[in-house]
Design a protein around this motif. Sequence first.
Motif, PDB file in Angstrom:
ATOM      1  N   GLU A 490       1.198  -1.607  -0.101  1.00 24.22           N
ATOM      2  CA  GLU A 490      -0.081   0.156  -0.113  1.00 24.22           C
ATOM      3  C   GLU A 490       0.609   1.045   0.197  1.00 24.22           C
ATOM      4  OE1 GLU A 490      -2.806   0.229   3.344  1.00 24.22           O
ATOM      5  OE2 GLU A 490      -3.839  -1.978   2.605  1.00 24.22           O
ATOM      6  N   CYS A 491       1.891   1.043   0.860  1.00 21.18           N
ATOM      7  CA  CYS A 491       2.964   2.228   0.462  1.00 21.18           C
ATOM      8  C   CYS A 491       3.233   2.748  -1.082  1.00 21.18           C
ATOM      9  CB  CYS A 491       3.832   2.030   1.625  1.00 21.18           C
ATOM     10  SG  CYS A 491       3.358   2.371   4.141  1.00 21.18           S
ATOM     11  N   MET A 492       4.020   1.705  -1.670  1.00 27.39           N
ATOM     12  CA  MET A 492       4.332   1.643  -2.570  1.00 27.39           C
ATOM     13  C   MET A 492       3.310   2.195  -3.559  1.00 27.39           C
ATOM     14  SD  MET A 492       6.812  -1.454  -3.381  1.00 27.39           S
ATOM     15  CE  MET A 492       6.181  -2.906  -2.546  1.00 27.39           C
ATOM     16  N   LEU A 493       1.545   1.345  -3.161  1.00 28.12           N
ATOM     17  CA  LEU A 493       1.331   2.397  -4.114  1.00 28.12           C
ATOM     18  C   LEU A 493       1.409   4.180  -3.638  1.00 28.12           C
ATOM     19  CD1 LEU A 493      -1.412   2.236  -6.363  1.00 28.12           C
ATOM     20  CD2 LEU A 493      -2.398   2.007  -3.885  1.00 28.12           C
ATOM     21  N   THR A 494       0.989   4.262  -2.962  1.00 25.28           N
ATOM     22  CA  THR A 494       0.979   5.644  -2.359  1.00 25.28           C
ATOM     23  C   THR A 494       1.924   6.805  -2.692  1.00 25.28           C
ATOM     24  OG1 THR A 494      -0.576   5.114   0.193  1.00 25.28           O
ATOM     25  CG2 THR A 494       0.696   7.635  -0.360  1.00 25.28           C
ATOM     26  N   SER A 495       3.329   5.897  -3.114  1.00 27.81           N
ATOM     27  CA  SER A 495       4.329   6.570  -3.383  1.00 27.81           C
ATOM     28  C   SER A 495       4.274   6.422  -4.565  1.00 27.81           C
ATOM     29  CB  SER A 495       5.487   5.554  -3.192  1.00 27.81           C
ATOM     30  OG  SER A 495       5.724   5.175  -1.470  1.00 27.81           O
ATOM     31  N   TYR A 496       3.938   5.866  -5.598  1.00 25.81           N
ATOM     32  CA  TYR A 496       3.504   5.925  -7.287  1.00 25.81           C
ATOM     33  C   TYR A 496       3.628   7.374  -7.493  1.00 25.81           C
ATOM     34  CZ  TYR A 496       2.505   5.028 -11.710  1.00 25.81           C
ATOM     35  OH  TYR A 496       2.303   5.260 -13.168  1.00 25.81           O
ATOM     36  N   TYR A 497       2.138   7.855  -6.594  1.00 22.90           N
ATOM     37  CA  TYR A 497       2.109   9.060  -6.725  1.00 22.90           C
ATOM     38  C   TYR A 497       1.897  10.442  -6.041  1.00 22.90           C
ATOM     39  CZ  TYR A 497      -2.317   6.589  -8.721  1.00 22.90           C
ATOM     40  OH  TYR A 497      -3.275   5.604  -8.804  1.00 22.90           O
ATOM     41  N   CYS A 498       3.108   9.967  -5.764  1.00 21.45           N
ATOM     42  CA  CYS A 498       3.559  10.905  -4.349  1.00 21.45           C
ATOM     43  C   CYS A 498       5.275  11.232  -4.788  1.00 21.45           C
ATOM     44  CB  CYS A 498       4.283  10.604  -2.775  1.00 21.45           C
ATOM     45  SG  CYS A 498       2.531  11.304  -2.486  1.00 21.45           S
ATOM     46  N   LEU A 499       6.338  10.271  -5.266  1.00 18.83           N
ATOM     47  CA  LEU A 499       7.176  10.349  -5.806  1.00 18.83           C
ATOM     48  C   LEU A 499       7.529  11.576  -7.189  1.00 18.83           C
ATOM     49  CD1 LEU A 499       9.751   9.130  -4.944  1.00 18.83           C
ATOM     50  CD2 LEU A 499       9.835   7.334  -7.197  1.00 18.83           C
ATOM     51  N   SER A 500       8.478  12.167  -6.490  1.00 15.96           N
ATOM     52  CA  SER A 500       8.515  12.617  -7.492  1.00 15.96           C
ATOM     53  C   SER A 500       9.264  12.428  -9.177  1.00 15.96           C
ATOM     54  CB  SER A 500       9.665  14.316  -7.438  1.00 15.96           C
ATOM     55  OG  SER A 500      11.193  13.781  -7.530  1.00 15.96           O
ATOM     56  N   GLY A 503      12.348  11.040  -9.018  1.00 16.88           N
ATOM     57  CA  GLY A 503      13.191  10.642  -7.043  1.00 16.88           C
ATOM     58  C   GLY A 503      13.015   9.062  -7.260  1.00 16.88           C
ATOM     59  N   ILE A 504      13.924   8.582  -5.907  1.00 16.75           N
ATOM     60  CA  ILE A 504      13.891   7.077  -5.734  1.00 16.75           C
ATOM     61  C   ILE A 504      13.441   6.523  -4.683  1.00 16.75           C
ATOM     62  CG2 ILE A 504      16.045   7.171  -7.639  1.00 16.75           C
ATOM     63  CD1 ILE A 504      17.487   7.057  -4.601  1.00 16.75           C
ATOM     64  N   LEU A 505      12.512   5.329  -4.591  1.00 15.61           N
ATOM     65  CA  LEU A 505      12.068   4.778  -3.741  1.00 15.61           C
ATOM     66  C   LEU A 505      13.300   3.322  -3.346  1.00 15.61           C
ATOM     67  CD1 LEU A 505       8.586   3.829  -3.835  1.00 15.61           C
ATOM     68  CD2 LEU A 505      10.849   2.039  -3.110  1.00 15.61           C
ATOM     69  N   ILE A 506      13.432   3.097  -2.043  1.00 13.01           N
ATOM     70  CA  ILE A 506      14.461   2.446  -1.579  1.00 13.01           C
ATOM     71  C   ILE A 506      13.008   1.688  -0.794  1.00 13.01           C
ATOM     72  CG2 ILE A 506      15.792   2.147   0.049  1.00 13.01           C
ATOM     73  CD1 ILE A 506      17.239   4.426  -0.788  1.00 13.01           C
ATOM     74  N   LEU A 507      13.368   0.533  -0.860  1.00 14.31           N
ATOM     75  CA  LEU A 507      13.235  -0.983   0.093  1.00 14.31           C
ATOM     76  C   LEU A 507      13.416  -1.952   0.424  1.00 14.31           C
ATOM     77  CD1 LEU A 507       9.430  -2.189   0.558  1.00 14.31           C
ATOM     78  CD2 LEU A 507      10.603  -3.514  -1.742  1.00 14.31           C
ATOM     79  N   HIS A 508      13.191  -1.976   1.865  1.00 17.48           N
ATOM     80  CA  HIS A 508      13.914  -2.980   2.583  1.00 17.48           C
ATOM     81  C   HIS A 508      13.138  -3.807   2.653  1.00 17.48           C
ATOM     82  CE1 HIS A 508      15.604  -4.450   6.763  1.00 17.48           C
ATOM     83  NE2 HIS A 508      16.781  -4.168   5.599  1.00 17.48           N
ATOM     84  N   ASP A 509      14.081  -5.089   2.810  1.00 19.22           N
ATOM     85  CA  ASP A 509      13.409  -6.953   2.445  1.00 19.22           C
ATOM     86  C   ASP A 509      13.158  -6.423   1.385  1.00 19.22           C
ATOM     87  OD1 ASP A 509      14.431  -7.735   5.024  1.00 19.22           O
ATOM     88  OD2 ASP A 509      13.187  -6.393   6.192  1.00 19.22           O
ATOM     89  N   SER A 510      13.761  -6.287   0.114  1.00 20.84           N
ATOM     90  CA  SER A 510      12.337  -6.729  -0.759  1.00 20.84           C
ATOM     91  C   SER A 510      12.739  -7.719  -1.429  1.00 20.84           C
ATOM     92  CB  SER A 510      14.125  -5.742  -2.147  1.00 20.84           C
ATOM     93  OG  SER A 510      15.196  -6.004  -2.318  1.00 20.84           O
ATOM     94  N   TRP A 511      13.659  -8.808  -1.181  1.00 19.70           N
ATOM     95  CA  TRP A 511      13.494 -10.385  -1.244  1.00 19.70           C
ATOM     96  C   TRP A 511      12.190 -11.272  -1.073  1.00 19.70           C
ATOM     97  CZ3 TRP A 511      12.467 -12.737   2.753  1.00 19.70           C
ATOM     98  CH2 TRP A 511      12.962 -12.359   4.286  1.00 19.70           C
ATOM     99  N   ARG A 512      11.166 -10.519  -0.143  1.00 18.04           N
ATOM    100  CA  ARG A 512       9.807 -10.676   0.078  1.00 18.04           C
ATOM    101  C   ARG A 512       9.262 -11.135  -0.679  1.00 18.04           C
ATOM    102  NH1 ARG A 512       9.251  -7.658   5.997  1.00 18.04           N
ATOM    103  NH2 ARG A 512      10.374  -8.828   7.138  1.00 18.04           N
ATOM    104  N   LYS A 513       8.468 -12.135  -0.992  1.00 20.21           N
ATOM    105  CA  LYS A 513       7.906 -12.026  -2.863  1.00 20.21           C
ATOM    106  C   LYS A 513       7.198 -11.635  -2.386  1.00 20.21           C
ATOM    107  CE  LYS A 513       9.227 -17.375  -3.291  1.00 20.21           C
ATOM    108  NZ  LYS A 513       8.432 -18.671  -3.419  1.00 20.21           N
ATOM    109  N   ARG A 514       6.128 -11.290  -1.564  1.00 20.59           N
ATOM    110  CA  ARG A 514       4.767 -10.417  -1.211  1.00 20.59           C
ATOM    111  C   ARG A 514       5.093  -9.042  -1.491  1.00 20.59           C
ATOM    112  NH1 ARG A 514       5.852 -11.421   3.916  1.00 20.59           N
ATOM    113  NH2 ARG A 514       5.993  -9.868   5.198  1.00 20.59           N
ATOM    114  N   TYR A 515       6.255  -8.439  -2.180  1.00 25.83           N
ATOM    115  CA  TYR A 515       6.442  -7.442  -2.224  1.00 25.83           C
ATOM    116  C   TYR A 515       6.677  -6.956  -3.595  1.00 25.83           C
ATOM    117  CZ  TYR A 515       7.626  -6.385   2.651  1.00 25.83           C
ATOM    118  OH  TYR A 515       7.381  -6.134   3.791  1.00 25.83           O
TER     119      TYR A 515
END
Length: 537
Positions: A490-500, A503-515
Amino acid sequence: MGEIEEAKEQVEKAYREDKRISGGLSLLLKSSSVFEVVNLFSLACKEDKNRYFLELYNDECFSVFADRCILAYELKKAEKRYGYQIIEQFNAIEDMLKKDSSESNIIEVLGFKVKVLNIYDALVQFREIFLQENYYFYYNSSIPPFIIDGGSNCGLSIAYFKYLYPNSTIIAFEPNPIAYEICKENIERNKWKDVTIYPYALYNKKGIKKMNIFPKMPMGSSLIDRKYNKTLMENYYKNYVKTVKLSDYIGRHVDFLKLDIEGAENFVFNDIKDNFAKYFSNGFIEYHYENENGLSLILDVLESNGFDYNIYNNLSKKSFKRRDTSLNSWSINIVFRKKKEVEVIDTRFYHFEKPIRNVLDILCMNQREWNSLSFYVRVHINELYSILNDLDIYPENILEWGSGYSTYLLYYFSKKWKSKSIVTIDDNCEYQKNILQKLYPYPSLLNVKCLSQIGEIWPWDYEEYNYSTYPRSLKKKFDLIFIDGRRRNECMLTSYYCLSSKGILILHDSWRKRYKVGMKMFKKIKKLDEYVILKKG
C-alpha cells in the motif's frame, strides 16, 4: 655499587631483627593506589635479578599484588569501555577511604553524583557493579526494560541500570532505613525517572522482622542471623522492618531481576518459584551461604524452567568448580537467562558487522550499544548508510515509512543534501518515541507522525488518510522515499503518486515475495543484499 650493597645489608638486617616490618610492608601496599602497587611489583621483578627484594615479600604481599594487578586490568578495560575517567573516579573513592571509611560522601561515577553511606562498601560495589559489571544484561527492544532491584543500598546499582538503559523502569527495595533515605536522595539528585523505591525487605511472607544492621559494613545488614567477625559486630544494632513478598510486585514481565539481599534469597525464590518462567528472563543473585543451604532450591528453579546459568566468584569471574569451594565461603554469584534460539548468521555479511565510517556518531551510539544490536540490524544499518552515501541526487523532500535507525541516517544526510523536510511515519507511538529519543527535541525539518494503520473513524466526515495514505494529504512530491514499515504494498501505491519524476524509492526486505506486486509499478535501478532501489518507469 658499594652504597647499594650496604643498603641491601641494612634491609636484610632489619627484616632479621624485626619480623613486624614484613607485615608493615603488606599494610603499606594495601594503602597504596592500584597502579603504585603494580608499578612497584613490576620494578621489583625487573630490577631484582638476585631476588633480594622479592624474598622480603610475604604471602600476604603477593596476594595484594595479585589483586591489584587484576584490579588495574579491570580499570583499564572499563575506562576504554565506558569512555569515562573511571580510574580517576576509583582513585577518588580510595582517597576517601584513607580518610574515614565510616563517613558519608558523594562520589562521581559515569556522569552521576551518588551519595554513599560507607566508603568501604562503595569501593567494593564500584568494582562489582561498574568494573566487573555483574548486573549487565542484553536487551534489544523499543519498549524500556523493567528491572527489579532487590537490595539497592544507596543506589549504585540504580546508577548502573540508568546508565545502561536510561528509560528503564525500576522497582527497588532497601530495608536499611538510613540507606533507603540516601537512595531516595540520590534518585532525586540525579533526576532518575521511573524509579520507585520501597523501604521493605523481600521475604517469603508479609510481616515485621528483625534486621541486623552493621554500621561498619552496612551492605552486610541482613534479616538472617549469621556468624560475623568482631570488627563487623562493633556498634551493631537490631531494627524491625516490614517484609513483603516479591510475587506481589510482578504483575508484568521482569526483564532483569537483581537479588543481593544478604541471605534471604532462597526465601524469595520459594515465593516466586511457581511463576518464575512466566515473569523472568534475566537476572543476578548474590547467594550467601547460611545455616540453611538453599542453593539447591535456586538451581532447581532455574533448571526446571529452562534457564541457562553460571556460578562464579567476583575475583576471577570463572565458572564455579567443586575444588574452588570452601565451607567458609561467604557468597557466590549466579547469573541466569532464558534460553534463546541461536541466530543463524550468513557469513556473506560478516564484512558489514562493524560500524562503517561515522555511523556510531550519526546514531548517537557507543560501541557497547552497537554490539547489543542483533547481527542483521547492524548489517542493515551499514548497508543503508552506503546506499545513501552513494546517491547522485540531492532530495529536497524525504518520506519514510518505519521510523528507526534509518531516521538518524536520513537526518544526517539531509544536512549534506540541504533538504527541506523529512516525514517519518510509524504506527507504534511508544516505539517511535523511544527509538528517536536521541533526536529529541526534533529539528524543524523533521515531521514525526504516529498514525493508525486503519485511520480515524470519527468524526464521520474525517478524511480517511491513514498510515499508508497520509502522505497524499500533504499534496507535495518527495524526491526520496524509504519504505521499511507496515503495509508496504500500500505504501508503494501511495509512493507511485507522491514520488517526483526524478525521485527514487528504497525498499527494505525486497526479497520477500509478497512485495513483488508493489514493485511491478516501478523500474528497478539497483538490487543489493537487503534493499532494492526503484524509480518510476
